[in-house]
Design an enzyme around this catalytic site. Structure first.
Site, PDB file in Angstrom:
ATOM      1  N   TRP A   1     -13.481  -0.658   0.955  1.00 56.21           N
ATOM      2  CA  TRP A   1     -13.043   0.728   1.162  1.00 56.21           C
ATOM      3  C   TRP A   1     -13.235   1.186   2.589  1.00 56.21           C
ATOM      4  O   TRP A   1     -12.390   1.898   3.139  1.00 56.21           O
ATOM      5  CB  TRP A   1     -13.720   1.667   0.154  1.00 56.21           C
ATOM      6  CG  TRP A   1     -13.217   1.383  -1.223  1.00 56.21           C
ATOM      7  CD1 TRP A   1     -13.896   0.768  -2.242  1.00 56.21           C
ATOM      8  CD2 TRP A   1     -11.883   1.608  -1.722  1.00 56.21           C
ATOM      9  NE1 TRP A   1     -13.070   0.614  -3.330  1.00 56.21           N
ATOM     10  CE2 TRP A   1     -11.840   1.123  -3.049  1.00 56.21           C
ATOM     11  CE3 TRP A   1     -10.731   2.175  -1.167  1.00 56.21           C
ATOM     12  CZ2 TRP A   1     -10.692   1.185  -3.832  1.00 56.21           C
ATOM     13  CZ3 TRP A   1      -9.585   2.238  -1.956  1.00 56.21           C
ATOM     14  CH2 TRP A   1      -9.567   1.758  -3.266  1.00 56.21           C
TER      15      TRP A   1
ATOM     16  N   LYS B   1     -15.850   9.040 -10.821  1.00 57.26           N
ATOM     17  CA  LYS B   1     -16.952   8.115 -11.109  1.00 57.26           C
ATOM     18  C   LYS B   1     -18.169   8.918 -11.588  1.00 57.26           C
ATOM     19  O   LYS B   1     -18.488   8.903 -12.755  1.00 57.26           O
ATOM     20  CB  LYS B   1     -17.265   7.278  -9.891  1.00 57.26           C
ATOM     21  CG  LYS B   1     -16.026   6.481  -9.425  1.00 57.26           C
ATOM     22  CD  LYS B   1     -16.186   5.945  -8.046  1.00 57.26           C
ATOM     23  CE  LYS B   1     -14.886   5.570  -7.383  1.00 57.26           C
ATOM     24  NZ  LYS B   1     -14.119   4.539  -8.067  1.00 57.26           N
TER      25      LYS B   1
ATOM     26  N   ASP C   1     -18.297   8.487   2.903  1.00 58.96           N
ATOM     27  CA  ASP C   1     -17.624   8.376   1.607  1.00 58.96           C
ATOM     28  C   ASP C   1     -18.686   8.108   0.538  1.00 58.96           C
ATOM     29  O   ASP C   1     -19.290   7.037   0.505  1.00 58.96           O
ATOM     30  CB  ASP C   1     -16.605   7.231   1.678  1.00 58.96           C
ATOM     31  CG  ASP C   1     -15.854   7.006   0.385  1.00 58.96           C
ATOM     32  OD1 ASP C   1     -16.258   7.573  -0.657  1.00 58.96           O
ATOM     33  OD2 ASP C   1     -14.860   6.251   0.406  1.00 58.96           O
TER      34      ASP C   1
HETATM   35  N1  PMP Z   1     -13.669   5.019  -1.544  1.00 57.17           N
HETATM   36  C1  PMP Z   1     -14.407   4.407  -2.483  1.00 57.17           C
HETATM   37  C2  PMP Z   1     -15.843   4.069  -2.182  1.00 57.17           C
HETATM   38  C3  PMP Z   1     -13.838   4.096  -3.715  1.00 57.17           C
HETATM   39  O1  PMP Z   1     -14.573   3.479  -4.655  1.00 57.17           O
HETATM   40  C4  PMP Z   1     -12.485   4.436  -3.968  1.00 57.17           C
HETATM   41  C5  PMP Z   1     -11.812   4.185  -5.287  1.00 57.17           C
HETATM   42  N2  PMP Z   1     -12.399   3.396  -6.178  1.00 57.17           N
HETATM   43  C6  PMP Z   1     -11.756   5.056  -2.950  1.00 57.17           C
HETATM   44  C7  PMP Z   1     -12.388   5.343  -1.762  1.00 57.17           C
HETATM   45  C8  PMP Z   1     -10.328   5.455  -3.165  1.00 57.17           C
HETATM   46  O2  PMP Z   1     -10.385   6.613  -3.931  1.00 57.17           O
HETATM   47  P1  PMP Z   1      -9.161   7.312  -4.643  1.00 57.17           P
HETATM   48  O3  PMP Z   1      -8.540   6.300  -5.538  1.00 57.17           O
HETATM   49  O4  PMP Z   1      -9.826   8.440  -5.349  1.00 57.17           O
HETATM   50  O5  PMP Z   1      -8.231   7.785  -3.581  1.00 57.17           O
END
Ligand code: PMP
Length: 366
Positions: free
Chosen positions: A101, A201, A177
């Site tokens: 990510w 989550k 994040d």
């Molecule tokens: N950052 C992290 C740490 C994630 O785990 C995720 C999705 N699992 C995201 C960003 C992307 O998030 P979203 O699908 O809500 O845009």
């Protein structure tokens, strides 16, 4: 047979939250209508929003000089929204890469070049193949940078910073994040300039993204930014610049109240430690049948990754676990293997059930 859902997100929710939502589905609090159909400007919804915000503030101990927004677009939208708001004039942005990510975040921020210039401050992929974390002291960051960005818990790779990185007073504002770990352990919000997290989550259902931002940084959110991306515009309109994700905010509010009944963040953190320890012990005591490649100090308490080293056996594990009521144990799509996501709402009983299934599967296939 109880069903335990180990999905990485959307993820399991407390049963009591789902039951309350069910009871209130057709008639919220005597209004005669559902939260889903309620005007976002109604008194009933404004009260839901107000309480969700207040409860989050108290659970996380968010100081009064931080503002809270419930936005849409997921954490992915924040990768660039935060950059649009906090950087300008070709400023440098320091990106720490520790897994899937944060790598995507750096890539996406890079698309805003030359509006800003992404500098890779540390790269856990090049250094450790994402099985360990670059120590904060080694991050190449500059006071002149608009901000430094990192991901505190890498959902796909299963690495998490312990303790929370503490940067010196000469560091730029820290943007983090928190999608897969918000509310899972006590943190000091004042260590951060911006905290953001997708809700699906530890906060509730998909659709809402929480953004917590230190007030002084809002000076950077000038009129150069299109309104829908501008944090200040959303704050000026009390989160109502465009239609907010009303139902997701309502569910988040129910989860915050549930967390209060569990004794708050410190209490749930102790339980999260126990749950993670049980799975890592099961892996470590399997004599190599199960493997987790992560350096012990960097192991995630939220997303426990493991495999047998044999893709066919892994597939059988995932399939048999599902037949035994343990769902969504497949690892991240590009990484394979298994992943147990054990967020706040996963009860200890679910983790115990998984641990005994792991031992039984090893006995049969080891
Ligand atoms: N950052 C992290 C740490 C994630 O785990 C995720 C999705 N699992 C995201 C960003 C992307 O998030 P979203 O699908 O809500 O845009």
């Amino acid at each position: 047979m109880p069903v335990y859902n180990f999905s990485s997100g959307p993820a399991t929710l407390p049963e009591s939250v789902l039951r309350t939502a069910q009871q209130e589905m057709l008639d919220y609090n005597g209004t005669g209508i559902s939260v889903m159909t309620m005007s976002h400007r109604s008194d009933a919804f404004l009260s839901i929003l107000h309480h969700a915000e207040q409860d989050l503030r108290s659970l996380m101990n968010i100081p009064s000089n931080y503002k809270i927004l419930f936005l849409q677009g997921g954490a992915l939208a924040q990768f660039t929204q935060v950059a649009l708001n906090l950087a300008q004039n070709h400023q440098r942005v320091d990106a720490v890469i520790t897994g899937n990510w944060s790598r995507i975040a750096a890539e996406q921020m890079g698309k805003l070049s030359p509006y800003l210039n992404v500098h890779i401050a540390a790269h856990g992929g090049e250094q450790f193949n994402y099985t360990n974390l670059p120590a904060p002291e080694t991050w190449d960051i500059s006071r002149e940078s608009a901000f430094v960005h990192y991901v505190i818990n890498e959902t796909a790779n299963g690495v998490q910073y312990h303790p929370v990185p503490k940067l010196g007073s000469d560091a730029p504002p820290v943007v983090c994040d928190f999608s897969s770990e918000i509310l899972s352990r006590p943190i000091n919000v004042s260590d951060f300039g911006v905290i953001y997290a997708g809700a699906q989550k530890n906060i509730g259902m998909a659709g809402a993204t929480v953004v917590i931002i230190r007030e002084d940084l809002l000076q950077r959110c000038t009129d150069r930014i299109p309104n829908v991306w501008n944090y200040q515009v959303h704050l000026d309109r009390n989160g109502m610049y465009n239609t907010p994700c009303t139902y997701a905010i309502y569910i988040a509010g129910l989860v915050f109240r549930w967390l209060q009944t569990q004794g708050g963040v410190a209490k749930i953190a102790a339980l999260n430690e126990r749950k993670a320890a049980l799975l890592y012990q099961t892996i470590d005591q399997s004599g190599g049948f199960y493997r987790n490649p992560i350096a012990p100090a960097a192991r995630s308490r939220m997303n426990v990754i493991f495999s047998t080293g044999n893709p066919e056996l892994d597939a059988r594990f995932i399939q048999e676990a599902a037949l035994n009521g343990m769902q969504s144990l497949a690892g991240y799509k590009t990484l394979g293997g298994m992943r147990a996501s054990i967020y706040n709402a996963m009860p200890l009983a679910g983790v115990e059930t998984l641990a005994s299934f792991m031992r039984e599967f090893q006995r049969k296939n080891g």
